[in-house]
Structure formats: structure tokens, C-alpha cells
Design a protein around this motif. Structure first.
Motif: not given
Length: 842
Positions: A40-55, A205-210, A796-799, A804-807
Motif C-alpha cells: 500500500v503506497p501512501i503519502r508520507a505523513g497521512t497515516d492517521i487518515a488511513f488508520l482512521g478510515g479503517i476505524v 508531529t502527531v507520532g504518538v497519535q499514530y 516536534l510531537d508535543p507528547n 518530524e523526520a518522515k514528512a
């Protein structure tokens, strides 16, 4: 995983041979993709949209494991009527304070009660009291109450449709449905699925939330606490898990005890602020006092609060990036770098090199003279004239370090498994182990201070510093340290479990979660039980006698959830831990992660505390309410639900809200940390491409263990960038020739690798090209090259304050980068183009 964790990937391949389906989600087609069933190719930095879609897919199609969700999560819990979701406030949760740039989490609490977090930020909202014994959150087991977590979850993710996933991530509706359906089909009573992740998820910047989003999926599907399930943090270094267990983190004590805050005047206040009255954190005082006794021994008494006053206090962010900024500002004078190479490995490594040049002194312990030791005479900034060797006042002490084969010790990695390694050869020359270095450094400091009557020296002088040494180099005994970490009863007996720890000063334990690793006076981490053929362990499939896993050698955390509320296995196929009525205890293949004799039908009396305040059907024993959190009322600073935000630097708009990026992210708008404009800001087109950084199998992180070795250097001899044929045509890039990659921070050069492995994606009606950059190279070693991390910004992720090195965004053009001062003139030109765009827009 095949690329960065090849040894662990063996087990993925064995699972595939037995019929498992492997799904790989990544911006790049890698060695993992090549053997996966679905890529599954994905745009870097958008995983919560993908995972949220699964939810949303799970909830919309009623694919959740309902009995698990109702009984083992907080889905039924009712939330405060003042809570407002991002769906109500256009990308903000209730409680946002724009002036402070932070949330007040008061409105996120459960109705009528405040339940403290088991991890993360544990300070409660101002004026709030934690749940007291007998207090229970209000629930609706029918899941129909409009403010129950289940309904709030449905509302929050209702717009994460396959269409939104496609528009945001570049994943087709058909491919998304294939992944979501495969995951649902392989979850439930009879089957489980697992998520594996590493820094591709955390470094945002939302790494913990991933990871939180993955946890929500796994909880909805019943994949936590069960064999074959879980979320596995792949630990790519020798002992990264161990370095957080016995922490190198500024805000933790061993065993995830929070570091005291400035407001914690005494031990009781600390426990009240940070502990819980219910669940196993109800024993925080036992864990803390035993730790203090391990450190200060007989000097720690009831009369002096067991030396609690000796512990440092923290008053804010003292993480690595803030410390680097403090170096620049003259607030930090000296620094230790132990197995770290921020001059190559940290985001905006240029800023770090300049920061190191502002120190008075620097101690570097490493195998070779890495870039962080040589910055004062060999760095890009020397070349550009930003730094001059004769003007740098930093005194550098490079102390050669012993490699892992040259010392005894333990590794703690994925699965929390401690494995002991024995010294194979003696270190060469002046190389010494970290244990030797710190023990003798402490010994020398204590000797110099022995006549001091200054109260601030007492914590050092009163420490137990009696580790036995041996051999011609006076090496401290690593096993003696392990015994101290395990703990004892004040005499010679090694403790066997953290349940033996006391708050009266009668036990000592260096890390409560490791208590039992030396049970029965045996180094449990050194166990390697084999059968006669030497290939298969002579024990059952859980292999409890191979190494030792914390806590109490439990191989799966929260494994009470592998049985239903009545204590029966969810299925025979997934049988793992269950209630034995005849024996009156929990049993199974693993050590039950539950009080052994607590019946499934146990209900706590009103005055019960700690684990006794949880019922027999509440498996998440570290949680104060005994269940897993789909909704996090405490512990996180950027929201109780994961929410899709764009990376700090992005060429695209947030498809959900006008709030573009995580509002709570940490930003540092200052010299040496310039930001590229993001979508909606003038000048975005100056940096039109997305780049992401990654590792290669042949090199190790910042290169200190690989670029100095001939064979590994020969396998990957040169820094390169991966680009698609479309991007190569668009920018005139030629395979094997040079390219220059540019951001507002600096520019680097790399050899061009034109490949279909980095695919262009269609996002919001237009094509986005992504650039892949390995980050292993620097100016030292056999093979050298520019550092990809020079390009990155500090956002940075605030938690957890991770970068943010991946996007991020960049420009790329053909040819080599300029040399000397001309490099800075190039960057100034790009900045001026942004400034001109801003002037035109105003």
C-alpha cells in the motif's frame, strides 16, 4: 521491517509460510514490499487518515468484536457534557488556549469522575481529584448514550471515508477496502492480527497519535492481550526498549515512574500527583521507596523521606532538542554524547553542530571519531565559513567505547525481552565499557567531594557506590548491577516479583518492572533452554525459559484479555490464559498478567484499593479503571482521539479542517531553524515536493557503527536519493548523476536513483512526487556524504518531543550543490523567493 529489522523479519516470513497475509504500508516500495501479499503506497505523513478510515470501516460495517469492546474498553463510559470534538470545533478539541498554545483537558474527563492516566502526562487538570476507591465512571453497556465513548468515536471518524483516504493518502478506494476487509476477516474469536511499526510512525508531529489510532483498531477488533495480536514497536538498536525501561529520558525514573516536578515537595505529594488509588499504579509508593533504597541504601530512612528530596526536579521540557537550543543560547555549558551522533542523526543536524560549537566542553563516547566529535575541524559549517576552528571554544573529550561483544550486559528489545550477552573479547587500547566509565567517573567525583559540607553534594556522597570490580581494568560487575536492579529483601535474598516490594524501606529494587530477573539467585535473562538437537527450545511454544520478559516473565501484556469475562478462552484456537475453577487460579501457557487467584466474577468492595479495586473481568490492570482507552481523558496533550493533521510542512490542505497541522505541536521559530511555507501560505510552490528519510540494511542509523567498516561501506558506498521516473523527467535528473535537494535550512547533494519504488500519488486532484533519502552519511568514515537530516526542521510531537523526520517539503534540481559560502547564497536565494511571494500576497 525486512530492511531495518531483518532478524525479526524472519518470524514474519515464517508466519507467511504458515498462511499469514502480510500487508505493507509505506511511501517506498522496499524489501518488505517485495515479499508482502499487499503493498500500500501512501503519502508520507497521512497515516492517521488511513488508520482512521479503517476505524470508520469497522464501525460502519459493525465489524468490531462487540463483547470484547463492551467489557474490555471504555467504549461504554460516558464523557463530560462539556466535551467538544474536532468535528464541532473545526479541528480543535474543547479546552484549547490559543495564547498558551496548549489544551486544558478538564472537559475531556469522564462524567463525574477523573481517572488518571497510566502513562504519558499524568498531571491531573487543575482542581480535579482522581478517582477514589469505590468511585466508578458512569457507563452505558448498550453503547447508545450520545456521550458514551463509542458514540463519540463513531462521530469523530464518520468522515474518514474511503474517498477521503484516497484524496488525502493517495490510496485507491479498492485497495483501501481490500486492506480493511482483510484485517477484519482475520480478527475476532478465532483469529488475530498484529501491527508492527517503527520510527516511520513515531517521527511525526502527531507520532504518538499514530500509535494510538492503531491501538483503537486493535481494541475494536479484540487484538490486544491475545496471541498473534498486539502492536509491536520494532526496536532497531541494541537495547532501545531497555533505554526507556531504565531510562535515558529526562522525564522518567526507572520503571516508568514519572520524574518529580518542581511542585512535588515530598514523596506523598508526588505519589498523589502521579499515582492512582486503583490498579497496579496504586503501588507506586512501593516501587518508589524500593528504588530510593536501591540508590541510597541505609542513608534512605523513613525520617528523611527515604531521600526523596535528593531526586532532581523538572520544571518543563528538558529533552534533547530543547537542550540543543539552550546550548545555542548559552544556557548549557557541557554535554555528554554516549552512542549518539546528533551532528548526523538528529533533525536539523546543522543546528546541532553549531550548538556543539557553543559549549565549553563536550564528552563523546563512541567507537570511532564520529562527526559529533570532529565538528570543530571537519563539518559543512567549517567549509561555508559559518564556523572557524580557531574560534570554537568547545573542549572535546573523545573517550573510546567498548562494543557490545567487549562487555557483559543485557539487551531489552521488542516484546520487552531481556537477553544477556557475555563478553567475547577484551576491548582494545583505551576503549572501555559504559559501565566502567560511569562507575569510575562517579568514584572519582565522590573522592573529590568527600570532604565537602555543601548540602548539594550529599546526594552524590550518600549514594551506594559499592559495585564489585574485577580484572586488570577494575571492571564493575554487570551481573552485580542486574542483581541490584532485580532487588532484594534488605538481606541477601533476591526478590522474585514486584508484588513483594514494600513502602516501609524493607525492600530495595532498582527497577520494579525488572523485579524477578534474578529470582532464585539465577540470571534469568541468560537462560537459553534448548533440546538436544540445539535447534528447537525444549519447552512449549511460548518459550518462557528463553531469556526473561518484564514484568514477571509475562510474554503478552494484559493477557487476561485472551479469555472472555467468565474466564473461558475466546476460542480453542486462540487459547492462551484462562481461569481454572478446580485450582482456583488463572493458568495457561503464559504467566497470567492478573492477580492469580482473583475470580472472574470478583466484584470489589467500596473501600478496595490498587488491584483489589478492579473486578475479575477488568484485564487492563495498569489502568485506574481496568479497561483499555479508546478515548484518552488524560495522558495526552494534543487530544483524546487521534485526528488527521497535515505535517508541519505540506503542499496540501487538511481535507477535514481549516486547522492545517497539530495545533499543539512544538515549534521553534528562530535562526538556524527556518521553516518552509506550508499549504495556504505564500511561497509553498518554492518547495513543491515531499521528502522522507529512512534506513538501509547495510548501514546503522547515523553511521558510526557501519561507515567505518570496509565491507558494509562497499555494499552501500554513496549517499543517494530515490526519485520516480516522472520526477526525474520533470526536473532533468539522470540516474547515477547528481541531484541537489534544498530546504530553508540548507541543501545537500546525492546520487540520483531513478526508480518506481517511490511512486507519485494523486492527491487532491494533482500529482505529488516524493523523494526518498537515507540518512546514514556524514563527513567521517570510509564512505562519506551529505547528511539527509541537515534538511529537516525542528517541529516536534508535543507528547514525547520527537522530531518530524518522515514528512517535509523540499525542492530538487540536477547537479551538485555549491561549495563554500556559495551554499549559503543558494539558501538565501530560496528564502528570498519565499519572502517575495509573501510580499506579493500582502
Amino acid at each position: 521491517m525486512a530492511e531495518c529489522h531483518p532478524v525479526g523479519f524472519q518470524w514474519v516470513m515464517e508466519a507467511k509460510q504458515r498462511g499469514a497475509t502480510i500487508i505493507h504500508v509505506d511511501p517506498r516500495y522496499t524489501r518488505t514490499s517485495a515479499v508482502a501479499d499487499v503493498y500500500v503506497p501512501i503519502r508520507a505523513g497521512t497515516d492517521i487518515a488511513f488508520l482512521g478510515g479503517i476505524v470508520n470501516y469497522i464501525l460502519s460495517n459493525r465489524r468490531e468484536f462487540c463483547e470484547y469492546v463492551v467489557n474490555y474498553t471504555n467504549a461504554a463510559t460516558i464523557v463530560n457534557e462539556d466535551f467538544r470534538d474536532t468535528e464541532d470545533l473545526d479541528g480543535f478539541f474543547s479546552g484549547w488556549d490559543g495564547q498558551k498554545g496548549a489544551y486544558d483537558v478538564t472537559s475531556w474527563q469522564y462524567e463525574g469522575v477523573v481517572v488518571p492516566a497510566a502513562a504519558g502526562h499524568r498531571e491531573l487538570p487543575a482542581g480535579q481529584l482522581r478517582v477514589e476507591p469505590g468511585g466508578r465512571p458512569a457507563t452505558d453497556p448498550t453503547l447508545e448514550h450520545p456521550r458514551c465513548v463509542y458514540q463519540l468515536l463513531k462521530k469523530h471518524y464518520a468522515r474518514y471515508t474511503p474517498g477521503l483516504v484516497e484524496e488525502t493518502c493517495g490510496i485507491s478506494k479498492e485497495l483501501f477496502a481490500k486492506v480493511a476487509e482483510a484485517l477484519c476477516d482475520n480478527s475476532g474469536r478465532e483469529r488475530t492480527s498484529a501491527f508492527c511499526y517503527a520510527v516511520g510512525w513515531t517521527q511525526h508531529t502527531v507520532g504518538v497519535q499514530y500509535i494510538r489510532t492503531a491501538a483503537i483498531i486493535q481494541l475494536l477488533l479484540g487484538n490486544i492481550g491475545r496471541p498473534g495480536g498486539g502492536i509491536l514497536a520494532l526496536r532497531g538498536h541494541a537495547s532501545i526498549q531497555g533505554s526507556t525501561d531504565v531510562p535515558t529520558l529526562f522525564d522518567l525514573l526507572p520503571g516508568y515512574l514519572p520524574m518529580p516536578r518542581a511542585a512535588d515537595t515530598d514523596r506523598r505529594e508526588y505519589v498523589q500527583h502521579s499515582g492512582a488509588s486503583t490498579g497496579y499504579w496504586g503501588h507506586m509508593d512501593e516501587y518508589l521507596v524500593s528504588l530510593l533504597k536501591a540508590w541510597w541504601g541505609d542513608r534512605a530512612t523513613r525520617e528523611n523521606d527515604f531521600c526523596f528530596g535528593y531526586l532532581p526536579r523538572i520544571s518543563g521540557d528538558h529533552s534533547a532538542y530543547q537542550t540543543a537550543l539552550d546550548m545555542l543560547d548559552g544556557k548549557v555549558k557541557g554535554y555528554f554524547l554516549v552512542g549518539e551522533n546528533p551532528a548526523v542523526g538528529n533533525a536539523n543536524s546543522r543546528l546541532h553542530r553549531i550548538a556543539l560549537a557553543a559549549l565549553d566542553w563536550l564528552v563523546v563516547r563512541d567507537l570511532f571519531e564520529i562527526e559529533s566529535a570532529a565538528f570543530w575541524y571537519d563539518s559543512p559549517e567549517i567549509e561555508t565559513g559559518e564556523l572557524h576552528t580557531e574560534q570554537i571554544g568547545t573542549e572535546v573529550f573523545w573517550m573510546p567505547a567498548a562494543a557490545h561483544v567487549e562487555k557483559d550486559g543485557s539487551f531489552t528489545n521488542t516484546q520487552r525481552l531481556l537477553q544477556w550477552h557475555h563478553k567475547a573479547v577484551e576491548p582494545q587500547g583505551d576503549a572501555r565499557s559504559d559501565l566502567w566509565f560511569y562507575y569510575h567517573l562517579g568514584r572519582i567525583i565522590r573522592e573529590k567531594l568527600r570532604d565537602s559540607d555543601d548540602p548539594r553534594d550529599r546526594p552524590l556522597l550518600d549514594l551506594r557506590w559499592d559495585t564489585p570490580t574485577h580484572g586488570p581494568l577494575d571492571d564493575p560487575s554487570a551481573e552485580a548491577v542486574l542483581r541490584e536492579i532485580n532487588g532484594n529483601d534488605g538481606q541477601a535474598r533476591m526478590l522474585s516479583s514486584f508484588t513483594e516490594l514494600k513502602a516501609d524501606g524493607s525492600t530495595a529494587c532498582g527497577c520494579w518492572i525488572y523485579c524477578g530477573v534474578y529470582a532464585d539467585n539465577v540470571n534469568q535473562a541468560a537462560r537459553r533452554r534448548h533440546s538436544a538437537d540445539g535447534h528447537r527450545a525444549d519447552q512449549h511454544w511460548v518459550a518462557p525459559e528463553w531469556g526473561w520478559a518484564w514484568p514477571a516473565n509475562r510474554r503478552i501484556l494484559y493477557n487476561r484479555a485472551s479469555a472472555d469475562p467468565d474466564g473461558k478462552p475466546w476460542s480453542e484456537r486462540k487459547r492462551y490464559v484462562w481461569w481454572d475453577e478446580a485450582a482456583g487460579k488463572w493458568t495457561g501457557y503464559d504467566v497470567p498478567d492478573f492477580k492469580a487467584d482473583k475470580r472472574p466474577d470478583y466484584e470489589p468492595p467500596p473501600d478496595a484499593t490498587a488491584e483489589d479495586a478492579l473486578s475479575g473481568s477488568e484485564p487492563f490492570i495498569m489502568q485506574a479503571d481496568g479497561v483499555a482507552w479508546l478515548f484518552a481523558p488524560n495522558g495526552l496533550v494534543d487530544g483524546p482521539f487521534p485526528t488527521h493533521y497535515e505535517p508541519h510542512e505540506s503542499p496540501f490542505s487538511n481535507t477535514l479542517y481549516t486547522q492545517q497541522a497539530n495545533p499543539a505541536r512544538q515549534l521553534y521559530k528562530r535562526r538556524y531553524n527556518e521553516y518552509n511555507p506550508t499549504f495556504g501560505e505564500p511561497g509553498t510552490d518554492v518547495f513543491p515536493y515531499v521528502f522522507t528519510t529512512y534506513r538501509l540494511t547495510e548501514h546503522h542509523t547515523a553511521g558510526g557503527m557501519s561507515r567505518f567498516l570496509h565491507k558494509l561501506s562497499e555494499l552501500q558506498p554513496e549517499m543517494f536519493c530515490e526519485v520516480s521516473p516522472g520526477l526525474a523527467a520533470e526536473r532533468g535528473l539522470v540516474n547515477g548523476e547528481w541531484a541537489t535537494i534544498i530546504t530553508s535550512r540548507t541543501a545537500i547533494e546525492a546520487r540520483v536513483l531513478v526508480t518506481d519504488r517511490v511512486r507519485p500519488l494523486r492527491i487532491q486532484g494533482r500529482v505529488v512526487h516524493q523523494v526518498g533519502l537515507p540518512y546514514h552519511w556524514g563527513s567521517r568514515g570510509i564512505v562519506t556524504g551529505d547528511s539527509a537530516n541537515d534538511l529537516l526542521e525542528l517541529a516536534l510531537d508535543p507528547n514525547v518531543h520527537i522530531q518530524e523526520a518522515k514528512a517535509a517539503t523540499c525542492d530538487i534540481r540536477a547537479g551538485r550543490r555549491p561549495r563554500g559560502p556559495a551554499l549559503n547564497r543558494l539558501i538565501d536565494d530560496y528564502r528570498k523567493r519565499v519572502e517575495h511571494a509573501q510580499e506579493r500576497s500582502s
